[in-house]
Enzyme design. Structure first.
Site, PDB file in Angstrom:
ATOM      1  N   ASN A   9       0.866  -1.190   0.000  1.00 38.35           N
ATOM      2  CA  ASN A   9       0.000   0.000   0.000  1.00 38.35           C
ATOM      3  C   ASN A   9       0.897   1.233   0.000  1.00 38.35           C
ATOM      4  O   ASN A   9       1.507   1.554   1.023  1.00 38.35           O
ATOM      5  CB  ASN A   9      -0.888  -0.060   1.263  1.00 38.35           C
ATOM      6  N   HIS A  97      -9.390   1.001   5.513  1.00 35.06           N
ATOM      7  CA  HIS A  97      -8.053   1.170   6.103  1.00 35.06           C
ATOM      8  C   HIS A  97      -8.168   2.094   7.310  1.00 35.06           C
ATOM      9  O   HIS A  97      -8.992   3.010   7.329  1.00 35.06           O
ATOM     10  CB  HIS A  97      -7.102   1.758   5.059  1.00 35.06           C
ATOM     11  N   GLU A  99      -6.551   4.557   8.241  1.00 35.15           N
ATOM     12  CA  GLU A  99      -6.464   6.001   7.950  1.00 35.15           C
ATOM     13  C   GLU A  99      -7.785   6.525   7.398  1.00 35.15           C
ATOM     14  O   GLU A  99      -8.144   7.684   7.616  1.00 35.15           O
ATOM     15  CB  GLU A  99      -5.285   6.258   6.996  1.00 35.15           C
ATOM     16  N   GLY A 175       2.528   2.152  10.855  1.00 36.55           N
ATOM     17  CA  GLY A 175       3.482   3.253  10.689  1.00 36.55           C
ATOM     18  C   GLY A 175       4.192   3.650  11.975  1.00 36.55           C
ATOM     19  O   GLY A 175       4.832   4.690  12.046  1.00 36.55           O
ATOM     20  N   SER A 214       3.506  -2.225  10.370  1.00 31.38           N
ATOM     21  CA  SER A 214       4.965  -2.214  10.559  1.00 31.38           C
ATOM     22  C   SER A 214       5.634  -3.526  10.149  1.00 31.38           C
ATOM     23  O   SER A 214       6.597  -3.953  10.789  1.00 31.38           O
ATOM     24  CB  SER A 214       5.323  -1.833  12.003  1.00 31.38           C
TER      25      SER A 214
HETATM   26  P1  PGA Z   1       2.969   0.249   7.730  1.00 29.30           P
HETATM   27  O1  PGA Z   1       1.497   0.456   7.113  1.00 29.30           O
HETATM   28  O2  PGA Z   1       3.517  -1.032   7.137  1.00 29.30           O
HETATM   29  O3  PGA Z   1       3.745   1.450   7.308  1.00 29.30           O
HETATM   30  O4  PGA Z   1       2.801   0.142   9.209  1.00 29.30           O
HETATM   31  C1  PGA Z   1       0.628  -0.629   6.985  1.00 29.30           C
HETATM   32  C2  PGA Z   1      -0.657  -0.179   6.357  1.00 29.30           C
HETATM   33  O5  PGA Z   1      -1.047   0.973   6.537  1.00 29.30           O
HETATM   34  O6  PGA Z   1      -1.335  -0.967   5.675  1.00 29.30           O
END
Ligand code: PGA
Length: 254
Positions: A9, A97, A99, A175, A214
């Site tokens: 992603n 997601h 976000e 993240g 992560s």
């Molecule tokens: P990340 O994001 O690997 O940077 O933690 C995962 C995601 O948002 O799907």
């Protein structure tokens, strides 16, 4: 055994030049991407879908989008319909997601409508579910995930899950460099399968469930080897060709 899904992603990151370089470098590892043990999917921003699709010609990597609008079509300035994603040769779309849920305040019901729109045009939703840190600390992880899934079940029914992939992404692990433990990931995937068993044991067992949050080359094996975890959804580490390809290699070995 079904192939491990390795999904990148890219979020709202990178320029046209950077995305072009990234995909070229990733695609230079044809033997890795073409392994029957992995299914690699990338999710660029809407505006780069056409370019990425062109760059992926003759590559086994599949294309997906990061969001879709809940309406079929109409006067919705700035929005993108599921049929448009289909036109751009997307086969997948990330929905719900964290976000989208937490920054853009998408409700469980809105996410469910989007799942419905995607399914109507045979786009495979990657439905993200996951709890906030506060939910986990208060013992509400399962209740949160149940509510997120129930809204979709109410909208499309159990059988529609045959066409869906679920990604368990604890919000506190996205993240942040923090990850769920493999035990936590295993317990949540088991809970999701238990819920879906109401739609049939075969459906629940066949469902592909990914872990996200992560994921990096050095921890990917610990998730990809969890029973019931069928792949990973990667943010940050998918933006570097080497680390993304390294995770694909881990997928082949798992
Ligand atoms: P990340 O994001 O690997 O940077 O933690 C995962 C995601 O948002 O799907």
């Amino acid at each position: 055994m079904k192939p491990k899904i390795i999904a990148g992603n890219w979020k709202m990151q990178g320029s046209l030049q950077e995305i072009t370089n990234l995909i070229r470098e990733v695609c230079s590892n044809f033997d890795v991407l073409n392994s029957p043990s992995v299914q690699v999917i990338v999710f660029p921003s809407f505006v780069y879908l056409h370019t990425v699709h062109q760059l992926l010609q003759n590559s086994p990597v599949l294309l997906g989008a990061q969001n879709v609008n809940e309406h079929v079509a109409g006067a919705y300035t700035g929005e993108v319909a599921a049929s448009m994603l289909k036109d751009m040769r997307c086969q997948f779309v990330i929905l719900g997601h964290s976000e989208r849920r937490h920054v853009y305040k998408e409700s469980n019901e809105l996410v469910a409508e989007k799942v419905q729109r995607a399914l109507e045009v045979q786009l495979t939703p990657i439905l993200c579910v996951g709890e906030l840190l506060e939910d986990r600390e208060k013992g509400r992880t399962e209740a949160v995930i149940q509510a997120q899934l129930q809204a979709v079940i109410d909208a499309v029914g159990y059988q529609a899950f045959q066409q869906c992939i679920i990604a368990y992404e604890p919000v506190w692990a996205i993240g942040t460099g923090l990850t769920a433990t493999p035990e936590q990931a295993e317990s949540v995937q088991a809970f999701i399968r238990k819920l879906l068993k109401q739609g049939g044991t075969e459906l629940a067992n066949k469902m592909s469930i990914l872990y996200g949050g992560s994921v990096k080359p050095d921890n990917a094996a610990s998730f990809l080897s969890v029973p019931g975890i069928d792949g990973v959804l990667i943010g940050g580490a998918s933006l570097k060709a080497q680390s993304f390809v390294d995770i694909c290699k881990v997928g082949i070995q798992s």
